[in-house]
Design a protein around this motif. Structure first.
Motif, PDB file in Angstrom:
ATOM      1  N   HIS A  23       0.861  -1.185   0.000  1.00 14.07           N
ATOM      2  CA  HIS A  23       0.000   0.000   0.000  1.00 14.07           C
ATOM      3  C   HIS A  23       0.898   1.235   0.000  1.00 14.07           C
ATOM      4  O   HIS A  23       1.910   1.256   0.701  1.00 14.07           O
ATOM      5  CB  HIS A  23      -0.900  -0.013   1.243  1.00 14.07           C
ATOM      6  N   PRO A  24       0.541   2.301  -0.740  1.00 16.51           N
ATOM      7  CA  PRO A  24       1.420   3.476  -0.832  1.00 16.51           C
ATOM      8  C   PRO A  24       1.568   4.275   0.468  1.00 16.51           C
ATOM      9  O   PRO A  24       2.597   4.916   0.675  1.00 16.51           O
ATOM     10  CB  PRO A  24       0.776   4.330  -1.922  1.00 16.51           C
ATOM     11  N   MET A  25       0.562   4.269   1.330  1.00  7.08           N
ATOM     12  CA  MET A  25       0.607   4.969   2.617  1.00  7.08           C
ATOM     13  C   MET A  25       1.074   6.425   2.464  1.00  7.08           C
ATOM     14  O   MET A  25       1.978   6.888   3.138  1.00  7.08           O
ATOM     15  CB  MET A  25       1.496   4.219   3.606  1.00  7.08           C
ATOM     16  N   GLU A  26       0.436   7.157   1.579  1.00  3.41           N
ATOM     17  CA  GLU A  26       0.748   8.573   1.355  1.00  3.41           C
ATOM     18  C   GLU A  26       0.061   9.448   2.395  1.00  3.41           C
ATOM     19  O   GLU A  26      -1.123   9.275   2.667  1.00  3.41           O
ATOM     20  CB  GLU A  26       0.319   9.010  -0.049  1.00  3.41           C
ATOM     21  N   THR A  27       0.795  10.398   2.956  1.00  3.24           N
ATOM     22  CA  THR A  27       0.265  11.263   4.011  1.00  3.24           C
ATOM     23  C   THR A  27      -0.574  12.426   3.483  1.00  3.24           C
ATOM     24  O   THR A  27      -1.356  13.003   4.213  1.00  3.24           O
ATOM     25  CB  THR A  27       1.414  11.875   4.837  1.00  3.24           C
ATOM     26  N   GLY A  28      -0.356  12.800   2.232  1.00  5.79           N
ATOM     27  CA  GLY A  28      -1.017  13.982   1.680  1.00  5.79           C
ATOM     28  C   GLY A  28      -0.180  15.231   1.881  1.00  5.79           C
ATOM     29  O   GLY A  28      -0.609  16.334   1.566  1.00  5.79           O
ATOM     30  N   LEU A  29       1.031  15.068   2.397  1.00  4.81           N
ATOM     31  CA  LEU A  29       1.925  16.203   2.655  1.00  4.81           C
ATOM     32  C   LEU A  29       3.096  16.263   1.673  1.00  4.81           C
ATOM     33  O   LEU A  29       3.762  17.280   1.565  1.00  4.81           O
ATOM     34  CB  LEU A  29       2.480  16.121   4.082  1.00  4.81           C
ATOM     35  N   ARG A  30       3.354  15.178   0.962  1.00  4.21           N
ATOM     36  CA  ARG A  30       4.505  15.104   0.064  1.00  4.21           C
ATOM     37  C   ARG A  30       4.161  15.718  -1.290  1.00  4.21           C
ATOM     38  O   ARG A  30       3.034  15.647  -1.760  1.00  4.21           O
ATOM     39  CB  ARG A  30       4.894  13.623  -0.119  1.00  4.21           C
ATOM     40  N   LYS A  31       5.158  16.351  -1.908  1.00  2.00           N
ATOM     41  CA  LYS A  31       4.979  16.928  -3.238  1.00  2.00           C
ATOM     42  C   LYS A  31       5.773  16.125  -4.256  1.00  2.00           C
ATOM     43  O   LYS A  31       6.837  15.596  -3.957  1.00  2.00           O
ATOM     44  CB  LYS A  31       5.462  18.374  -3.278  1.00  2.00           C
ATOM     45  N   LYS A  32       5.209  16.041  -5.463  1.00  2.00           N
ATOM     46  CA  LYS A  32       5.891  15.392  -6.577  1.00  2.00           C
ATOM     47  C   LYS A  32       5.694  16.287  -7.787  1.00  2.00           C
ATOM     48  O   LYS A  32       4.552  16.566  -8.174  1.00  2.00           O
ATOM     49  CB  LYS A  32       5.309  13.997  -6.817  1.00  2.00           C
ATOM     50  N   LYS A  33       6.787  16.777  -8.350  1.00  2.00           N
ATOM     51  CA  LYS A  33       6.758  17.705  -9.483  1.00  2.00           C
ATOM     52  C   LYS A  33       5.906  18.938  -9.163  1.00  2.00           C
ATOM     53  O   LYS A  33       5.119  19.404  -9.976  1.00  2.00           O
ATOM     54  CB  LYS A  33       6.265  17.009 -10.743  1.00  2.00           C
ATOM     55  N   ASN A  40      -3.435   8.799   0.921  1.00  2.00           N
ATOM     56  CA  ASN A  40      -3.924   7.445   0.667  1.00  2.00           C
ATOM     57  C   ASN A  40      -3.229   6.530   1.666  1.00  2.00           C
ATOM     58  O   ASN A  40      -2.098   6.113   1.457  1.00  2.00           O
ATOM     59  CB  ASN A  40      -3.619   7.023  -0.775  1.00  2.00           C
ATOM     60  N   TYR A  41      -3.900   6.254   2.782  1.00  2.00           N
ATOM     61  CA  TYR A  41      -3.293   5.450   3.840  1.00  2.00           C
ATOM     62  C   TYR A  41      -4.340   4.562   4.504  1.00  2.00           C
ATOM     63  O   TYR A  41      -5.534   4.840   4.459  1.00  2.00           O
ATOM     64  CB  TYR A  41      -2.613   6.331   4.885  1.00  2.00           C
ATOM     65  N   ILE A  42      -3.871   3.477   5.101  1.00  2.00           N
ATOM     66  CA  ILE A  42      -4.744   2.540   5.796  1.00  2.00           C
ATOM     67  C   ILE A  42      -5.165   3.166   7.125  1.00  2.00           C
ATOM     68  O   ILE A  42      -4.327   3.674   7.863  1.00  2.00           O
ATOM     69  CB  ILE A  42      -4.019   1.203   6.029  1.00  2.00           C
ATOM     70  N   SER A  61      -1.571   7.798   8.941  1.00  4.48           N
ATOM     71  CA  SER A  61      -0.631   8.137   7.872  1.00  4.48           C
ATOM     72  C   SER A  61       0.835   8.061   8.291  1.00  4.48           C
ATOM     73  O   SER A  61       1.717   8.162   7.448  1.00  4.48           O
ATOM     74  CB  SER A  61      -0.939   9.526   7.345  1.00  4.48           C
ATOM     75  N   SER A  62       1.122   7.877   9.566  1.00  2.95           N
ATOM     76  CA  SER A  62       2.522   7.857  10.009  1.00  2.95           C
ATOM     77  C   SER A  62       3.210   6.512   9.775  1.00  2.95           C
ATOM     78  O   SER A  62       4.402   6.382   9.983  1.00  2.95           O
ATOM     79  CB  SER A  62       2.605   8.217  11.497  1.00  2.95           C
ATOM     80  N   ILE A  63       2.480   5.493   9.323  1.00  4.81           N
ATOM     81  CA  ILE A  63       3.050   4.178   9.033  1.00  4.81           C
ATOM     82  C   ILE A  63       3.697   4.218   7.648  1.00  4.81           C
ATOM     83  O   ILE A  63       3.184   4.839   6.724  1.00  4.81           O
ATOM     84  CB  ILE A  63       1.953   3.082   9.079  1.00  4.81           C
ATOM     85  N   SER A  64       4.818   3.522   7.490  1.00  2.08           N
ATOM     86  CA  SER A  64       5.569   3.553   6.237  1.00  2.08           C
ATOM     87  C   SER A  64       4.857   2.819   5.101  1.00  2.08           C
ATOM     88  O   SER A  64       3.942   2.023   5.319  1.00  2.08           O
ATOM     89  CB  SER A  64       6.950   2.929   6.444  1.00  2.08           C
ATOM     90  N   ASP A  87      -8.954   1.794   3.979  1.00  2.00           N
ATOM     91  CA  ASP A  87      -8.118   2.993   3.921  1.00  2.00           C
ATOM     92  C   ASP A  87      -8.975   4.258   3.878  1.00  2.00           C
ATOM     93  O   ASP A  87     -10.200   4.189   3.893  1.00  2.00           O
ATOM     94  CB  ASP A  87      -7.096   2.915   2.777  1.00  2.00           C
ATOM     95  N   ASN A  88      -8.317   5.397   3.845  1.00  2.00           N
ATOM     96  CA  ASN A  88      -9.028   6.675   3.911  1.00  2.00           C
ATOM     97  C   ASN A  88      -9.855   6.977   2.663  1.00  2.00           C
ATOM     98  O   ASN A  88     -10.674   7.888   2.672  1.00  2.00           O
ATOM     99  CB  ASN A  88      -8.058   7.822   4.195  1.00  2.00           C
ATOM    100  N   LYS A  89      -9.678   6.212   1.595  1.00  2.00           N
ATOM    101  CA  LYS A  89     -10.475   6.384   0.378  1.00  2.00           C
ATOM    102  C   LYS A  89     -11.606   5.352   0.321  1.00  2.00           C
ATOM    103  O   LYS A  89     -12.182   5.118  -0.726  1.00  2.00           O
ATOM    104  CB  LYS A  89      -9.577   6.247  -0.853  1.00  2.00           C
ATOM    105  N   ASP A  90     -11.888   4.725   1.478  1.00  2.00           N
ATOM    106  CA  ASP A  90     -12.918   3.697   1.620  1.00  2.00           C
ATOM    107  C   ASP A  90     -12.670   2.459   0.762  1.00  2.00           C
ATOM    108  O   ASP A  90     -13.592   1.709   0.472  1.00  2.00           O
ATOM    109  CB  ASP A  90     -14.321   4.258   1.357  1.00  2.00           C
ATOM    110  N   GLU A  91     -11.415   2.264   0.349  1.00  2.00           N
ATOM    111  CA  GLU A  91     -11.025   1.013  -0.328  1.00  2.00           C
ATOM    112  C   GLU A  91     -10.847  -0.036   0.763  1.00  2.00           C
ATOM    113  O   GLU A  91     -10.366   0.276   1.856  1.00  2.00           O
ATOM    114  CB  GLU A  91      -9.718   1.199  -1.081  1.00  2.00           C
TER     115      GLU A  91
END
Length: 100
Positions: A23-33, A40-42, A61-64, A87-91
């Motif tokens: 699982h990607p476990m994205e916090t929503g704080l990281r930037k890409k380009k 997107n986290y469990i 979101s603090s889990i890797s 996860d937070n997207k109800d998946e």
């Protein structure tokens, strides 16, 4: 949906449950380009032993990325272990395995 590796192993009346969730476990704080990567986290993991809930863990979101968990429950060879997550997207995702 993320893939789940679930390995329950029984020994001397105790089942060691190892699980790896891809699982990607994205916090929503990281930037890409220059753009923020959406969160997107469990949020919750549940472990069932022969249909009975033995673990109900709220995580965040603090889990890797690709989290690995290990639990122990009382049981024997042939018992059914099931892992479910949301996860937070109800998946949702789940995996079932017999203890060896």
């Amino acid at each position: 949906m993320a893939s789940i590796k679930l390995k329950p192993k029984a020994r001397k009346g105790v089942i060691s449950i190892k699980c790896l969730i891809k699982h990607p476990m994205e916090t929503g704080l990281r930037k890409k380009k220059g753009k923020i990567v959406p969160a997107n986290y469990i949020e919750n993991i549940v472990i069932l032993h022969n249909g009975n809930k033995v673990v109900d863990a709220d995580i965040g979101s603090s889990i890797s990325k690709n989290p690995y968990f290990k639990f122990k429950v009382t049981g024997k060879k042939g018992d059914i272990i099931e892992l479910k997550y949301k996860d937070n997207k109800d998946e949702i995702g789940s995996a079932t395995a017999k203890s060896k």
